[in-house]
Enzyme design. Structure first.
Site, mmCIF file in Angstrom:
data_model
loop_
_atom_site.group_PDB
_atom_site.id
_atom_site.type_symbol
_atom_site.label_atom_id
_atom_site.label_comp_id
_atom_site.label_asym_id
_atom_site.label_seq_id
_atom_site.Cartn_x
_atom_site.Cartn_y
_atom_site.Cartn_z
ATOM 1 N N TYR A 194 40.626 50.717 31.714
ATOM 2 C CA TYR A 194 41.257 49.398 31.845
ATOM 3 C C TYR A 194 42.541 49.275 31.018
ATOM 4 O O TYR A 194 42.920 48.162 30.639
ATOM 5 C CB TYR A 194 40.266 48.309 31.445
ATOM 6 C CG TYR A 194 39.276 47.948 32.547
ATOM 7 C CD1 TYR A 194 39.721 47.423 33.764
ATOM 8 C CD2 TYR A 194 37.909 48.104 32.370
ATOM 9 C CE1 TYR A 194 38.831 47.072 34.770
ATOM 10 C CE2 TYR A 194 37.010 47.748 33.376
ATOM 11 C CZ TYR A 194 37.481 47.237 34.569
ATOM 12 O OH TYR A 194 36.597 46.882 35.567
ATOM 13 N N LYS A 253 29.164 47.497 38.652
ATOM 14 C CA LYS A 253 29.277 47.294 37.201
ATOM 15 C C LYS A 253 27.902 47.143 36.535
ATOM 16 O O LYS A 253 26.889 46.909 37.211
ATOM 17 C CB LYS A 253 30.151 46.063 36.939
ATOM 18 C CG LYS A 253 31.610 46.268 37.353
ATOM 19 C CD LYS A 253 32.462 45.076 36.938
ATOM 20 C CE LYS A 253 33.910 45.273 37.332
ATOM 21 N NZ LYS A 253 34.764 44.161 36.866
ATOM 22 N N ARG A 312 38.353 45.185 48.805
ATOM 23 C CA ARG A 312 38.635 43.965 48.032
ATOM 24 C C ARG A 312 38.147 42.721 48.787
ATOM 25 O O ARG A 312 37.632 41.776 48.184
ATOM 26 C CB ARG A 312 40.121 43.884 47.675
ATOM 27 C CG ARG A 312 40.502 44.974 46.661
ATOM 28 C CD ARG A 312 41.964 44.942 46.287
ATOM 29 N NE ARG A 312 42.292 43.782 45.467
ATOM 30 C CZ ARG A 312 42.044 43.703 44.151
ATOM 31 N NH1 ARG A 312 41.436 44.700 43.520
ATOM 32 N NH2 ARG A 312 42.397 42.631 43.481
ATOM 33 N N THR A 369 37.954 37.713 42.205
ATOM 34 C CA THR A 369 37.544 38.180 40.867
ATOM 35 C C THR A 369 36.567 37.205 40.223
ATOM 36 O O THR A 369 35.560 37.597 39.647
ATOM 37 C CB THR A 369 38.798 38.336 39.970
ATOM 38 O OG1 THR A 369 39.696 39.239 40.612
ATOM 39 C CG2 THR A 369 38.431 38.882 38.597
ATOM 40 N N GLU A 386 42.661 55.903 39.312
ATOM 41 C CA GLU A 386 41.242 55.599 39.062
ATOM 42 C C GLU A 386 40.277 56.650 39.622
ATOM 43 O O GLU A 386 39.250 56.933 39.010
ATOM 44 C CB GLU A 386 40.910 54.217 39.633
ATOM 45 C CG GLU A 386 41.619 53.097 38.880
ATOM 46 C CD GLU A 386 41.251 51.705 39.380
ATOM 47 O OE1 GLU A 386 41.595 50.736 38.687
ATOM 48 O OE2 GLU A 386 40.617 51.584 40.455
ATOM 49 N N HIS A 396 33.975 46.486 41.027
ATOM 50 C CA HIS A 396 35.406 46.701 40.814
ATOM 51 C C HIS A 396 35.974 47.427 42.018
ATOM 52 O O HIS A 396 35.267 48.214 42.665
ATOM 53 C CB HIS A 396 35.636 47.565 39.562
ATOM 54 C CG HIS A 396 37.047 48.076 39.446
ATOM 55 N ND1 HIS A 396 38.068 47.315 38.912
ATOM 56 C CD2 HIS A 396 37.618 49.246 39.864
ATOM 57 C CE1 HIS A 396 39.206 48.009 38.971
ATOM 58 N NE2 HIS A 396 38.957 49.175 39.547
ATOM 59 N N PHE A 404 41.217 39.187 27.443
ATOM 60 C CA PHE A 404 39.832 39.557 27.762
ATOM 61 C C PHE A 404 39.563 41.061 27.625
ATOM 62 O O PHE A 404 38.455 41.513 27.909
ATOM 63 C CB PHE A 404 39.460 39.087 29.180
ATOM 64 C CG PHE A 404 40.361 39.590 30.292
ATOM 65 C CD1 PHE A 404 40.202 40.863 30.831
ATOM 66 C CD2 PHE A 404 41.356 38.773 30.818
ATOM 67 C CE1 PHE A 404 41.009 41.321 31.858
ATOM 68 C CE2 PHE A 404 42.178 39.225 31.850
ATOM 69 C CZ PHE A 404 42.004 40.507 32.367
ATOM 70 N N ARG A 443 30.666 39.413 45.368
ATOM 71 C CA ARG A 443 30.747 38.641 44.120
ATOM 72 C C ARG A 443 30.113 37.261 44.267
ATOM 73 O O ARG A 443 29.497 36.755 43.331
ATOM 74 C CB ARG A 443 32.194 38.569 43.638
ATOM 75 C CG ARG A 443 32.628 39.902 43.006
ATOM 76 C CD ARG A 443 34.093 39.919 42.717
ATOM 77 N NE ARG A 443 34.494 41.060 41.904
ATOM 78 C CZ ARG A 443 35.736 41.548 41.889
ATOM 79 N NH1 ARG A 443 36.673 41.001 42.643
ATOM 80 N NH2 ARG A 443 36.031 42.567 41.118
ATOM 81 N N ASN A 478 31.294 40.518 36.948
ATOM 82 C CA ASN A 478 31.540 40.184 38.356
ATOM 83 C C ASN A 478 31.098 41.282 39.329
ATOM 84 O O ASN A 478 31.641 41.419 40.418
ATOM 85 C CB ASN A 478 33.003 39.770 38.567
ATOM 86 C CG ASN A 478 33.976 40.880 38.258
ATOM 87 O OD1 ASN A 478 33.588 41.940 37.790
ATOM 88 N ND2 ASN A 478 35.250 40.645 38.530
HETATM 89 P P1 CMP Z 1 38.102 43.958 37.721
HETATM 90 O O1 CMP Z 1 38.398 43.795 39.162
HETATM 91 O O2 CMP Z 1 37.292 45.141 37.320
HETATM 92 O O3 CMP Z 1 39.486 43.994 36.896
HETATM 93 C C1 CMP Z 1 39.573 43.567 35.558
HETATM 94 C C2 CMP Z 1 38.338 42.923 35.048
HETATM 95 O O4 CMP Z 1 38.480 42.121 33.889
HETATM 96 C C3 CMP Z 1 37.805 41.953 36.089
HETATM 97 O O5 CMP Z 1 37.333 42.638 37.211
HETATM 98 C C4 CMP Z 1 36.745 41.202 35.272
HETATM 99 O O6 CMP Z 1 35.553 41.952 35.123
HETATM 100 C C5 CMP Z 1 37.422 41.152 33.902
HETATM 101 N N1 CMP Z 1 37.957 39.830 33.525
HETATM 102 C C6 CMP Z 1 37.497 39.073 32.524
HETATM 103 N N2 CMP Z 1 38.202 37.949 32.407
HETATM 104 C C7 CMP Z 1 39.149 37.976 33.353
HETATM 105 C C8 CMP Z 1 40.185 37.087 33.732
HETATM 106 N N3 CMP Z 1 40.402 35.925 33.101
HETATM 107 N N4 CMP Z 1 40.971 37.441 34.763
HETATM 108 C C9 CMP Z 1 40.777 38.621 35.417
HETATM 109 N N5 CMP Z 1 39.810 39.514 35.082
HETATM 110 C C10 CMP Z 1 38.998 39.193 34.063
#
Ligand code: CMP
Length: 140
Positions: free
Chosen positions: A50, A10, A86, A92, A127, A116, A58, A103, A113
């Site tokens: 997304y 990212k 993962r 996350t 994707e 992805h 968010f 992470r 974070n």
């Molecule tokens: P990702 O695995 O790319 O999937 C969705 C993304 O939303 C997550 O990583 C974060 O970058 C972002 N995000 C921001 N806030 C939240 C939250 N509260 N819960 C989950 N994902 C979040």
């Protein structure tokens, strides 16, 4: 079972200059990088990627974050690649991520974070072609 997943380094991780370290962990983790490119997403591209989160609080902030600079989408292949990527990423929220995960070591917040990964085969099937044409994916 050989499987493919979509990974993204990212914008926060690219800006910090840790993309190479993350790619090294991917290769050391036994994944093959079948495709990779540096792109700077538009707002529409981030929103489309997304779309599953469109009703989440968010969503707008996430799309803004994903367009703040270039990111590196990749296609990874390996045994059980979706779950293993993962695991290598970690939780996350980096505050909950296990020691030694990407992470834990490189993410700044639940939003910024670092990486992805697709969360299921059906997600990977959406994707991967979102970013890569079949001619850009190099099986080997
Ligand atoms: P990702 O695995 O790319 O999937 C969705 C993304 O939303 C997550 O990583 C974060 O970058 C972002 N995000 C921001 N806030 C939240 C939250 N509260 N819960 C989950 N994902 C979040």
């Amino acid at each position: 079972m050989k499987q493919r997943t979509l990974a993204i380094i990212k914008p926060d991780a690219v800006a910090k200059g840790v993309a190479g370290k993350i790619m090294a962990r991917i290769e050391e983790g036994g994944f093959t990088i079948l495709a990779a490119k540096l792109i700077h997403m538009t707002d529409a591209q981030a929103r489309g990627f997304y779309i599953v989160h469109k009703d989440k609080p968010f969503y707008a902030s996430l799309c803004s974050f994903m367009t703040q600079g270039p990111c590196i989408p990749m296609v990874l292949e390996g045994d059980n690649a979706i779950a293993r990527w993962r695991d290598l990423m970690g939780a996350t929220n980096p505050a909950n991520a296990a020691a030694g995960t990407i992470r834990k070591d490189f993410a700044s917040s639940i939003e910024a974070n670092a990486v992805h990964g697709s969360d299921a085969p059906e997600t990977a099937a959406f994707e991967i072609p979102y970013f890569f044409a079949s001619l850009e994916i190099h099986p080997r």
